[in-house]
Design a protein around this motif. Structure first.
Motif, PDB file in Angstrom:
ATOM      1  N   SER A  16       0.813  -1.136   0.284  1.00 19.12           N
ATOM      2  CA  SER A  16       0.011   0.010  -0.131  1.00 19.12           C
ATOM      3  C   SER A  16       0.873   1.197  -0.045  1.00 19.12           C
ATOM      4  O   SER A  16       1.675   1.412   0.899  1.00 19.12           O
ATOM      5  N   LYS A  18       0.942   5.374  -0.254  1.00 19.02           N
ATOM      6  CA  LYS A  18       0.189   6.545  -0.146  1.00 19.02           C
ATOM      7  C   LYS A  18       1.054   7.990  -0.472  1.00 19.02           C
ATOM      8  O   LYS A  18       1.888   8.215   0.087  1.00 19.02           O
ATOM      9  N   ASN A  19       0.731   8.620  -1.702  1.00 10.99           N
ATOM     10  CA  ASN A  19       1.370   9.797  -2.019  1.00 10.99           C
ATOM     11  C   ASN A  19       2.778   9.541  -2.170  1.00 10.99           C
ATOM     12  O   ASN A  19       3.588  10.737  -1.958  1.00 10.99           O
ATOM     13  N   SER A  22       4.329   7.323   1.977  1.00  6.49           N
ATOM     14  CA  SER A  22       4.091   6.301   3.104  1.00  6.49           C
ATOM     15  C   SER A  22       3.771   4.834   2.489  1.00  6.49           C
ATOM     16  O   SER A  22       2.917   4.974   1.414  1.00  6.49           O
ATOM     17  N   THR A  68       6.083  -0.859   7.808  1.00  6.08           N
ATOM     18  CA  THR A  68       5.668   0.251   7.107  1.00  6.08           C
ATOM     19  C   THR A  68       6.763   1.197   7.250  1.00  6.08           C
ATOM     20  O   THR A  68       7.622   1.198   8.016  1.00  6.08           O
ATOM     21  N   ASP A  70       8.200   5.341   5.982  1.00  3.43           N
ATOM     22  CA  ASP A  70       7.858   6.590   5.077  1.00  3.43           C
ATOM     23  C   ASP A  70       9.122   7.228   4.754  1.00  3.43           C
ATOM     24  O   ASP A  70      10.079   6.919   4.886  1.00  3.43           O
TER      25      ASP A  70
END
Length: 98
Positions: A16, A18-19, A22, A68, A70
């Motif tokens: 996943s 995001k932008n 992340s 996860t 970033d």
């Protein structure tokens, strides 16, 4: 009956993003290496490299197979061959628990 080993179900591996800031990766079996520009993971679907700048790992759960991170994510690349064999590097946990 066939003597072939069963194929790994890649359905248990998801990304996943995001932008481009992340990312969540499931199906992780090992962290091979990481720094602020590159994270190399072993997943159930093969080795994966995440390249970027200011990369930071927030969650690292080998029990859940979840990572996860970033930062600015520039690319995600899968490797067909085993990264550890080609580079001579051992996994993060292999180094930690010598």
């Amino acid at each position: 009956m066939s003597s072939e080993s069963p194929k790994v179900n890649c359905m248990t591996h998801q990304i996943s993003l995001k932008n481009r800031e992340s990312m969540e990766v499931s199906g992780v079996t090992d962290v091979i290496s990481f720094d602020e520009r590159s994270v190399i993971l072993n997943t159930v679907c093969g080795n994966m490299a995440v390249d970027g700048t200011a990369l930071h790992i927030h969650v690292l759960s080998m029990e859940q197979g979840l990572v996860t991170m970033d930062g600015k994510i520039d690319s995600v690349t899968y490797y067909e061959q085993d990264y550890e064999e080609n580079s001579g590097k051992r996994g993060f946990f292999g180094k930690l628990f010598r």
